[in-house]
Design a protein around this motif. Structure first.
Motif, PDB file in Angstrom:
ATOM      1  N   ALA A 126      -3.442   1.172  -6.489  1.00 17.30           N
ATOM      2  CA  ALA A 126      -1.927   2.801  -6.273  1.00 17.30           C
ATOM      3  C   ALA A 126      -0.803   2.578  -6.634  1.00 17.30           C
ATOM      4  CB  ALA A 126      -2.296   2.619  -4.817  1.00 17.30           C
ATOM      5  N   SER A 127       0.234   3.587  -7.042  1.00 15.54           N
ATOM      6  CA  SER A 127       1.551   3.444  -7.570  1.00 15.54           C
ATOM      7  C   SER A 127       1.900   3.827  -6.386  1.00 15.54           C
ATOM      8  CB  SER A 127       1.457   4.150  -8.377  1.00 15.54           C
ATOM      9  OG  SER A 127       1.694   5.839  -7.998  1.00 15.54           O
ATOM     10  N   ASP A 128       3.063   2.946  -5.771  1.00 15.62           N
ATOM     11  CA  ASP A 128       4.146   3.386  -4.963  1.00 15.62           C
ATOM     12  C   ASP A 128       4.040   5.179  -4.534  1.00 15.62           C
ATOM     13  OD1 ASP A 128       4.774   0.629  -4.694  1.00 15.62           O
ATOM     14  OD2 ASP A 128       6.357   0.898  -5.892  1.00 15.62           O
ATOM     15  N   GLU A 129       4.161   5.909  -5.779  1.00 13.66           N
ATOM     16  CA  GLU A 129       4.180   7.187  -4.971  1.00 13.66           C
ATOM     17  C   GLU A 129       2.982   7.476  -4.923  1.00 13.66           C
ATOM     18  OE1 GLU A 129       4.317  11.622  -7.863  1.00 13.66           O
ATOM     19  OE2 GLU A 129       4.604   9.204  -9.158  1.00 13.66           O
ATOM     20  N   GLU A 130       1.718   6.968  -5.070  1.00  9.17           N
ATOM     21  CA  GLU A 130       0.814   7.039  -4.948  1.00  9.17           C
ATOM     22  C   GLU A 130       0.056   7.129  -3.228  1.00  9.17           C
ATOM     23  OE1 GLU A 130      -2.838   7.557  -8.853  1.00  9.17           O
ATOM     24  OE2 GLU A 130      -1.804   5.630  -7.761  1.00  9.17           O
ATOM     25  N   LEU A 131       0.410   5.736  -2.973  1.00  6.87           N
ATOM     26  CA  LEU A 131       0.587   5.706  -1.782  1.00  6.87           C
ATOM     27  C   LEU A 131       1.141   6.225  -1.190  1.00  6.87           C
ATOM     28  CD1 LEU A 131       0.382   1.607  -2.087  1.00  6.87           C
ATOM     29  CD2 LEU A 131      -1.224   2.756  -1.538  1.00  6.87           C
ATOM     30  N   GLN A 132       2.383   6.343  -1.009  1.00  8.00           N
ATOM     31  CA  GLN A 132       3.142   7.265  -0.432  1.00  8.00           C
ATOM     32  C   GLN A 132       2.422   9.230  -0.109  1.00  8.00           C
ATOM     33  OE1 GLN A 132       6.624   6.871   1.451  1.00  8.00           O
ATOM     34  NE2 GLN A 132       5.673   8.488   2.156  1.00  8.00           N
ATOM     35  N   ASP A 133       1.673   9.728  -2.064  1.00  3.24           N
ATOM     36  CA  ASP A 133       1.112  10.709  -0.718  1.00  3.24           C
ATOM     37  C   ASP A 133      -0.402  10.633  -0.144  1.00  3.24           C
ATOM     38  OD1 ASP A 133       2.852  11.450  -3.148  1.00  3.24           O
ATOM     39  OD2 ASP A 133       1.455  11.568  -4.660  1.00  3.24           O
ATOM     40  N   ILE A 134      -0.649   9.602  -0.161  1.00  2.00           N
ATOM     41  CA  ILE A 134      -1.501   9.260   1.238  1.00  2.00           C
ATOM     42  C   ILE A 134      -1.075   9.313   2.553  1.00  2.00           C
ATOM     43  CG2 ILE A 134      -3.810   7.204   1.662  1.00  2.00           C
ATOM     44  CD1 ILE A 134      -3.359   6.885  -1.404  1.00  2.00           C
ATOM     45  N   ASP A 136       1.309  10.181   3.683  1.00  2.00           N
ATOM     46  CA  ASP A 136       1.776  12.138   3.031  1.00  2.00           C
ATOM     47  C   ASP A 136       0.964  12.828   4.113  1.00  2.00           C
ATOM     48  OD1 ASP A 136       4.735  11.372   3.490  1.00  2.00           O
ATOM     49  OD2 ASP A 136       4.715  12.162   1.375  1.00  2.00           O
ATOM     50  N   ALA A 137      -0.003  13.118   3.396  1.00  2.00           N
ATOM     51  CA  ALA A 137      -1.741  13.383   3.413  1.00  2.00           C
ATOM     52  C   ALA A 137      -1.899  13.104   4.875  1.00  2.00           C
ATOM     53  CB  ALA A 137      -2.314  13.262   2.534  1.00  2.00           C
ATOM     54  N   CYS A 138      -2.104  12.353   5.429  1.00  2.00           N
ATOM     55  CA  CYS A 138      -2.354  11.504   6.937  1.00  2.00           C
ATOM     56  C   CYS A 138      -1.470  12.281   7.790  1.00  2.00           C
ATOM     57  CB  CYS A 138      -2.620   9.862   6.651  1.00  2.00           C
ATOM     58  SG  CYS A 138      -3.247   9.023   8.311  1.00  2.00           S
ATOM     59  N   ASP A 139       0.185  11.799   7.329  1.00  2.00           N
ATOM     60  CA  ASP A 139       0.989  12.713   8.241  1.00  2.00           C
ATOM     61  C   ASP A 139       0.531  14.065   8.525  1.00  2.00           C
ATOM     62  OD1 ASP A 139       2.816  11.946  10.393  1.00  2.00           O
ATOM     63  OD2 ASP A 139       4.451  13.125   8.966  1.00  2.00           O
ATOM     64  N   ASP A 140       0.427  14.846   8.124  1.00  2.00           N
ATOM     65  CA  ASP A 140      -0.427  16.395   7.662  1.00  2.00           C
ATOM     66  C   ASP A 140      -1.087  16.322   8.610  1.00  2.00           C
ATOM     67  OD1 ASP A 140       2.402  16.599   5.878  1.00  2.00           O
ATOM     68  OD2 ASP A 140       0.887  16.970   4.669  1.00  2.00           O
ATOM     69  N   MET A 141      -2.235  15.417   8.483  1.00  2.00           N
ATOM     70  CA  MET A 141      -3.477  15.596   9.445  1.00  2.00           C
ATOM     71  C   MET A 141      -2.756  15.367  10.472  1.00  2.00           C
ATOM     72  SD  MET A 141      -6.588  13.282   7.427  1.00  2.00           S
ATOM     73  CE  MET A 141      -6.705  13.916   8.762  1.00  2.00           C
ATOM     74  N   ARG A 142      -2.218  14.845  11.109  1.00  2.00           N
ATOM     75  CA  ARG A 142      -1.094  14.030  12.026  1.00  2.00           C
ATOM     76  C   ARG A 142      -1.062  15.998  12.449  1.00  2.00           C
ATOM     77  NH1 ARG A 142       3.724  13.449  14.353  1.00  2.00           N
ATOM     78  NH2 ARG A 142       3.950  12.868  12.450  1.00  2.00           N
ATOM     79  N   HIS A 203      -8.518   7.724  10.734  1.00  2.00           N
ATOM     80  CA  HIS A 203      -7.750   8.108   9.185  1.00  2.00           C
ATOM     81  C   HIS A 203      -6.245   7.175   9.228  1.00  2.00           C
ATOM     82  CE1 HIS A 203     -10.619  11.730   8.767  1.00  2.00           C
ATOM     83  NE2 HIS A 203     -10.044  11.908   7.569  1.00  2.00           N
ATOM     84  N   GLN A 204      -5.855   7.483   9.899  1.00  2.00           N
ATOM     85  CA  GLN A 204      -4.609   6.796   9.686  1.00  2.00           C
ATOM     86  C   GLN A 204      -4.990   4.987   9.789  1.00  2.00           C
ATOM     87  OE1 GLN A 204      -2.999   7.746  14.014  1.00  2.00           O
ATOM     88  NE2 GLN A 204      -1.886   8.444  12.975  1.00  2.00           N
ATOM     89  N   LYS A 205      -6.179   4.779  10.170  1.00  2.00           N
ATOM     90  CA  LYS A 205      -6.083   3.234   9.944  1.00  2.00           C
ATOM     91  C   LYS A 205      -6.352   3.239   8.737  1.00  2.00           C
ATOM     92  CE  LYS A 205      -9.421  -0.107  12.396  1.00  2.00           C
ATOM     93  NZ  LYS A 205     -10.107  -1.159  12.915  1.00  2.00           N
ATOM     94  N   VAL A 206      -7.850   3.888   8.176  1.00  2.00           N
ATOM     95  CA  VAL A 206      -7.649   3.511   6.063  1.00  2.00           C
ATOM     96  C   VAL A 206      -6.119   3.804   5.447  1.00  2.00           C
ATOM     97  CG1 VAL A 206      -8.446   4.802   4.997  1.00  2.00           C
ATOM     98  CG2 VAL A 206      -9.913   4.390   6.594  1.00  2.00           C
ATOM     99  N   MET A 207      -5.688   4.600   5.977  1.00  2.00           N
ATOM    100  CA  MET A 207      -3.929   4.340   5.635  1.00  2.00           C
ATOM    101  C   MET A 207      -3.517   3.748   5.642  1.00  2.00           C
ATOM    102  SD  MET A 207      -0.354   5.345   5.821  1.00  2.00           S
ATOM    103  CE  MET A 207      -0.352   6.525   7.567  1.00  2.00           C
ATOM    104  N   LYS A 208      -2.992   2.906   6.379  1.00  2.00           N
ATOM    105  CA  LYS A 208      -2.592   1.841   7.095  1.00  2.00           C
ATOM    106  C   LYS A 208      -2.877   0.342   5.945  1.00  2.00           C
ATOM    107  CE  LYS A 208      -0.700   2.997  11.453  1.00  2.00           C
ATOM    108  NZ  LYS A 208      -1.198   2.596  12.805  1.00  2.00           N
ATOM    109  N   ALA A 209      -4.397   0.403   5.842  1.00  2.00           N
ATOM    110  CA  ALA A 209      -5.049  -0.858   5.343  1.00  2.00           C
ATOM    111  C   ALA A 209      -4.510  -1.093   3.858  1.00  2.00           C
ATOM    112  CB  ALA A 209      -6.313  -0.524   5.280  1.00  2.00           C
ATOM    113  N   ILE A 210      -4.701   0.298   3.167  1.00  2.00           N
ATOM    114  CA  ILE A 210      -4.266   0.643   1.847  1.00  2.00           C
ATOM    115  C   ILE A 210      -2.989   0.074   1.188  1.00  2.00           C
ATOM    116  CG2 ILE A 210      -4.430   2.755  -0.013  1.00  2.00           C
ATOM    117  CD1 ILE A 210      -6.715   3.970   1.117  1.00  2.00           C
ATOM    118  N   VAL A 211      -2.172   1.551   2.498  1.00  2.00           N
ATOM    119  CA  VAL A 211      -0.407   1.170   1.716  1.00  2.00           C
ATOM    120  C   VAL A 211      -0.324  -0.345   2.132  1.00  2.00           C
ATOM    121  CG1 VAL A 211       1.568   1.314   3.157  1.00  2.00           C
ATOM    122  CG2 VAL A 211      -0.240   3.601   2.868  1.00  2.00           C
TER     123      VAL A 211
END
Length: 240
Positions: A126-134, A136-142, A203-211
């Protein structure tokens, strides 16, 4: 009372409605594999549309693998194994026709095979922009955990962003299937805000591992997330 299809104005809208009507009927079993659809003139009369609209609708259904036109035999419904299950409309029709919950089980099983690998690839590519989008989506869920519909939109975005972040174009059509599967799944398992709040940390656990660009951790976290989803579906199905 007039046919509802007659109220549409543009041929494109009429064609889409005919595709929807016939697709639903095929997936519901009104027409069995190997059985011909009604003749063109009959469909025109039944649906109140022109031959041009019917022919365009048949072409669309053929592209989805549902039917095939043959000389002297008519337009035959094809065996289910040839249907394009990754087509969003086909998936939606199938889910609507499914009264046993079996289709949702199959879609969840499919997700459990595909998405953990996608999470690992996203962590690597993932690009840095894609990581940020992921993120952001996780934060929107929260932030929208108490709004069932807004949570659904954010959750759909989270999963599709991960699929696209793999950098592999073959995951793009899979994203369509994931969206339909996830929407159906969430409408079963996340009917209350409390259900959303408990799924946010997973979901946050997935996001943090990807980022953090940890492929193995991302894969394991996504697998745990989907195992949890499968358990929720199983529990929900037993209550109905």
């Amino acid at each position: 009372m007039g046919n509802p299809l007659k109220r549409a104005q543009s041929p494109r809208n009429l064609c889409a409605q005919v595709v929807h009507e016939l697709g639903n009927r095929i997936l519901a079993g009104d027409f069995e594999p190997g059985q011909p659809l009604p003749q063109e003139t009959t469909l025109c009369d039944q649906l109140g549309v022109s031959r041009t609209v019917v022919r365009e609708a048949i072409k669309s259904l053929s592209a989805k693998g549902l039917v095939q036109s043959r000389a002297k035999l008519g337009t035959l419904v094809q065996p289910a194994r040839g249907w394009n299950y990754l087509d969003p409309e086909v998936l939606q029709w199938q889910l609507q026709a499914d009264t046993s919950g079996r289709q949702l089980f199959h879609l969840t099983e499919f997700r459990r095979t595909i998405e953990p690998a996608a999470a690992a690839l996203a962590a690597e590519r993932a690009s840095d922009e894609e990581l940020q989008d992921i993120a952001d989506a996780c934060d929107d869920m929260r932030r929208n955990a108490d709004d069932v519909d807004a949570f659904l939109v954010a959750d759909l975005r989270f999963h599709t962003l991960i699929l696209h972040a793999t950098g592999n174009p073959f995951f793009a059509p899979v994203a369509n299937a994931i969206s339909v599967a996830l929407e159906s799944s969430l409408r079963v398992t996340n009917r209350q805000p409390a259900d959303n709040r408990t799924s946010v940390p997973v979901h946050q656990k997935v996001m943090k591992a990807i980022v953090a660009r940890k492929p193995n951790a991302a894969q394991a976290a996504m697998r745990a997330l989907l195992n949890d989803a499968a358990s929720r579906i199983d529990r929900a199905s037993k209550k109905t």
